[in-house]
Design a protein around this motif. Sequence first.
Motif, PDB file in Angstrom:
ATOM      1  N   GLY A 242       0.890  -1.334  -0.042  1.00  0.00           N
ATOM      2  CA  GLY A 242       0.000   0.105  -0.069  1.00  0.00           C
ATOM      3  C   GLY A 242       0.921   1.313   0.068  1.00  0.00           C
ATOM      4  N   GLU A 243      -0.001   2.202   0.482  1.00  0.00           N
ATOM      5  CA  GLU A 243       0.910   3.875   0.384  1.00  0.00           C
ATOM      6  C   GLU A 243       1.835   3.644   1.582  1.00  0.00           C
ATOM      7  OE1 GLU A 243       1.963   7.175  -0.782  1.00  0.00           O
ATOM      8  OE2 GLU A 243       0.198   6.092  -1.737  1.00  0.00           O
ATOM      9  N   VAL A 244       3.205   3.773   1.280  1.00  0.00           N
ATOM     10  CA  VAL A 244       4.139   3.732   2.395  1.00  0.00           C
ATOM     11  C   VAL A 244       4.175   4.743   3.240  1.00  0.00           C
ATOM     12  CG1 VAL A 244       6.565   3.955   2.546  1.00  0.00           C
ATOM     13  CG2 VAL A 244       5.886   3.069   0.646  1.00  0.00           C
ATOM     14  N   SER A 245       3.619   6.006   2.673  1.00  0.00           N
ATOM     15  CA  SER A 245       3.390   7.171   3.851  1.00  0.00           C
ATOM     16  C   SER A 245       2.443   6.726   4.928  1.00  0.00           C
ATOM     17  CB  SER A 245       2.879   8.574   2.952  1.00  0.00           C
ATOM     18  OG  SER A 245       1.673   8.277   2.479  1.00  0.00           O
ATOM     19  N   LEU A 246       1.550   5.604   4.671  1.00  0.00           N
ATOM     20  CA  LEU A 246       0.628   5.375   5.598  1.00  0.00           C
ATOM     21  C   LEU A 246       1.116   4.439   6.834  1.00  0.00           C
ATOM     22  CD1 LEU A 246      -2.636   4.936   3.643  1.00  0.00           C
ATOM     23  CD2 LEU A 246      -1.887   7.173   4.837  1.00  0.00           C
ATOM     24  N   LEU A 247       2.287   4.139   6.477  1.00  0.00           N
ATOM     25  CA  LEU A 247       3.140   3.032   7.541  1.00  0.00           C
ATOM     26  C   LEU A 247       3.328   3.792   8.823  1.00  0.00           C
ATOM     27  CD1 LEU A 247       5.488   1.232   5.310  1.00  0.00           C
ATOM     28  CD2 LEU A 247       3.603   0.215   6.420  1.00  0.00           C
ATOM     29  N   GLY A 248       3.145   2.996   9.878  1.00  0.00           N
ATOM     30  CA  GLY A 248       3.284   3.502  11.149  1.00  0.00           C
ATOM     31  C   GLY A 248       4.667   3.898  11.510  1.00  0.00           C
ATOM     32  N   LYS A 249       5.185   4.402  12.738  1.00  0.00           N
ATOM     33  CA  LYS A 249       6.418   4.990  12.805  1.00  0.00           C
ATOM     34  C   LYS A 249       7.502   3.667  12.908  1.00  0.00           C
ATOM     35  CE  LYS A 249       9.136   7.801  16.037  1.00  0.00           C
ATOM     36  NZ  LYS A 249       9.238   8.455  17.475  1.00  0.00           N
ATOM     37  N   THR A 250       7.156   2.500  13.657  1.00  0.00           N
ATOM     38  CA  THR A 250       7.992   1.477  13.621  1.00  0.00           C
ATOM     39  C   THR A 250       8.166   0.681  12.389  1.00  0.00           C
ATOM     40  OG1 THR A 250       7.403   1.004  15.916  1.00  0.00           O
ATOM     41  CG2 THR A 250       8.181  -0.874  14.727  1.00  0.00           C
ATOM     42  N   GLU A 251       7.045   0.550  11.670  1.00  0.00           N
ATOM     43  CA  GLU A 251       6.932   0.042  10.345  1.00  0.00           C
ATOM     44  C   GLU A 251       7.827   0.894   9.408  1.00  0.00           C
ATOM     45  OE1 GLU A 251       3.649  -1.778  12.533  1.00  0.00           O
ATOM     46  OE2 GLU A 251       4.527   0.556  12.008  1.00  0.00           O
ATOM     47  N   ALA A 252       7.668   1.997   9.609  1.00  0.00           N
ATOM     48  CA  ALA A 252       8.587   2.920   8.267  1.00  0.00           C
ATOM     49  C   ALA A 252      10.159   2.847   8.703  1.00  0.00           C
ATOM     50  CB  ALA A 252       8.296   4.240   8.587  1.00  0.00           C
ATOM     51  N   PHE A 253      10.267   2.645   9.926  1.00  0.00           N
ATOM     52  CA  PHE A 253      11.769   2.614  10.218  1.00  0.00           C
ATOM     53  C   PHE A 253      12.372   1.150   9.905  1.00  0.00           C
ATOM     54  CE2 PHE A 253      14.558   0.843  13.782  1.00  0.00           C
ATOM     55  CZ  PHE A 253      15.865   1.831  13.455  1.00  0.00           C
ATOM     56  N   PHE A 254      11.563   0.120  10.185  1.00  0.00           N
ATOM     57  CA  PHE A 254      11.906  -1.268   9.831  1.00  0.00           C
ATOM     58  C   PHE A 254      12.167  -1.386   8.460  1.00  0.00           C
ATOM     59  CE2 PHE A 254      10.253  -3.720  13.606  1.00  0.00           C
ATOM     60  CZ  PHE A 254      11.302  -3.361  14.277  1.00  0.00           C
ATOM     61  N   ARG A 255      11.238  -0.737   7.703  1.00  0.00           N
ATOM     62  CA  ARG A 255      11.283  -0.834   5.985  1.00  0.00           C
ATOM     63  C   ARG A 255      12.384  -0.055   5.580  1.00  0.00           C
ATOM     64  NH1 ARG A 255       7.101  -1.790   1.903  1.00  0.00           N
ATOM     65  NH2 ARG A 255       7.517  -1.062   0.139  1.00  0.00           N
ATOM     66  N   SER A 256      12.853   0.876   6.180  1.00  0.00           N
ATOM     67  CA  SER A 256      14.100   1.812   5.669  1.00  0.00           C
ATOM     68  C   SER A 256      15.141   0.776   6.019  1.00  0.00           C
ATOM     69  CB  SER A 256      13.898   2.986   6.240  1.00  0.00           C
ATOM     70  OG  SER A 256      15.038   3.934   5.938  1.00  0.00           O
ATOM     71  N   VAL A 257      15.753   0.793   7.238  1.00  0.00           N
ATOM     72  CA  VAL A 257      16.926   0.191   7.630  1.00  0.00           C
ATOM     73  C   VAL A 257      17.019  -1.099   7.305  1.00  0.00           C
ATOM     74  CG1 VAL A 257      17.227   1.949   9.342  1.00  0.00           C
ATOM     75  CG2 VAL A 257      16.240  -0.287  10.000  1.00  0.00           C
ATOM     76  N   GLY A 258      15.914  -1.986   7.344  1.00  0.00           N
ATOM     77  CA  GLY A 258      15.991  -3.297   7.219  1.00  0.00           C
ATOM     78  C   GLY A 258      16.390  -3.751   6.019  1.00  0.00           C
ATOM     79  N   LYS A 259      16.588  -2.781   4.895  1.00  0.00           N
ATOM     80  CA  LYS A 259      17.073  -3.024   3.279  1.00  0.00           C
ATOM     81  C   LYS A 259      18.407  -3.291   3.403  1.00  0.00           C
ATOM     82  CE  LYS A 259      13.513  -0.069   1.138  1.00  0.00           C
ATOM     83  NZ  LYS A 259      13.047   1.054   0.493  1.00  0.00           N
ATOM     84  N   ILE A 260      19.285  -2.999   4.406  1.00  0.00           N
ATOM     85  CA  ILE A 260      20.749  -3.153   4.609  1.00  0.00           C
ATOM     86  C   ILE A 260      20.977  -4.703   4.938  1.00  0.00           C
ATOM     87  CG2 ILE A 260      22.832  -2.574   5.786  1.00  0.00           C
ATOM     88  CD1 ILE A 260      21.654   0.095   6.394  1.00  0.00           C
TER      89      ILE A 260
END
Length: 535
Positions: free
Chosen positions: A182-200
Amino acid sequence: ILDMDPEKPAPGGGGGGGASRPAPMVFKKKGPSKSGLDRKALEEIGLQEKPKIKLESKLKQVYWTKVPVAKLEGTMWVDQPADLNDDELEVAKLVEAFGSKPSAAPKAASSAPKKPKLVTIIDPKRSQAVSIGLGRFRYSYEEFHDIFVRLDQQILTPESTEKLLAILPTEEEFSSVNEYEGEVSLLGKTEAFFRSVGKIPRLIQRVECLSTSLSFMIGSDKFTGYEELVMRVENMEQAIEQLGSSESFRKVLRIILSYGNYLNGGSARGQAYGFDLSFLKNITTIKSKDGKRNLMHFIADAAERTSPEVTTLTEQLSAVDLNTRTSLGDTQKDLKNLGKLVQKVATEIEKGCGASDEPQLAQPFNELMEPFVEYSRGEIAKLETRLETADASIKGIAASYSFKTSENGDTAQELFQLLSKFIAEFTAAFEKNVADREKAARDERLKKATDERNAARKASIKPAGVGGGVALPGLGGAAALKPTGKKDLFAQFEESRKGDAASIVAEMAVRMKGLRKANRNDSLSDDEYSDDEGS
């Protein structure tokens, strides 16, 4: 429902205004239903799928954990009758009690668009913990990504890496948020953090390696630091050197051996040339007859008389007490654990983060970790050699002092604990001896001064009159005590008190008469009164 005749129609719903329940349906299709129930499994344990209840209004729900169908067999739930019907439940009252509250009066329509609801995927408790952890930092999720890629030590300190490791996403957590389409901007704070740093790739291993390198010297909650281990080894080496060169300790052992042989004279225990060092812990249990002293007081006294330098044993063996808290075995184990952590970093260089196909990930990691691994391995190897030497030395000293370690015991720790206790008891006995001598000297001085005062007081008392009697102040001549032979003043006074009642009354009368006469003679001065009394 289970007990009814399947050929007859199902009973209708009860009163009370509730919705009626539909009759049980016969399912031809086997396997899980749309609701997720396994009908075949239900039939095997003699149960039917319960009808789905359709509510006309929203009710307060019951948050329980349902027993899975696969785990029902063998439980009491299999034998339960059907659920209560609507009449038995009195659904009208139920809806009245647990129905949704009536909505408030509608507000005027707002022209502002409604704020979209955030999407939450991670467990609420975990999400809350991550949000609190992120609140300690003031970086965007993209900035966090770059910090972990560059391994920025301006931000990633020993303290911050420990906190960040607790909130980094696991592979499962990253996978769950990464599948969101879905829309990435709608992700919660934790989910957005996990999605960003988890790509490493291998993010947690990457930060763990950095944490090991940053805390190698000082240590952390997970391992003992190198500086602490070096300090332990240095303390042990100092104690070994002090024990090996201490002549004072050997002299004390000679005194103990001498006292022991004397007390054991005439028995099989006498004529000993040495003793097991474990006897040192029993010395204070050998009490004198009056219970006021023990053998250690005599040993300390003999040491002071024959070898005064021995009384400073505490200073001469100062490092012994420093080694009572941790064992040599514990130090070896902690050093081995530190070596394992360094090896994990080396493996990550060869097969993990350092072997990444992406240069922007591999290069900063290898630039930091390769020098660290080379340095730490060399330091650990040096300390291992020193520990092995210390272990051999302490076992040699223990053997030279005839000290036997308990089964599976740590030779260094047991020996140091024994000696630390002995030194403390020896020092206490020496200090007690000194205190007793000082008290005896004070008592002797006090007695001498008291005797001198008593002698002076006796010398100041003069005979009264020609007969040699001694006049007591205020008693006049009638109360004079006359010396008889060699009796002293106190004996004469005692005899004077043995008179009969008539003599006592006569003496009191004379005394009162003298007092009245003194009152009338106002011209009598104090000095004259003193002279008359002395005469």
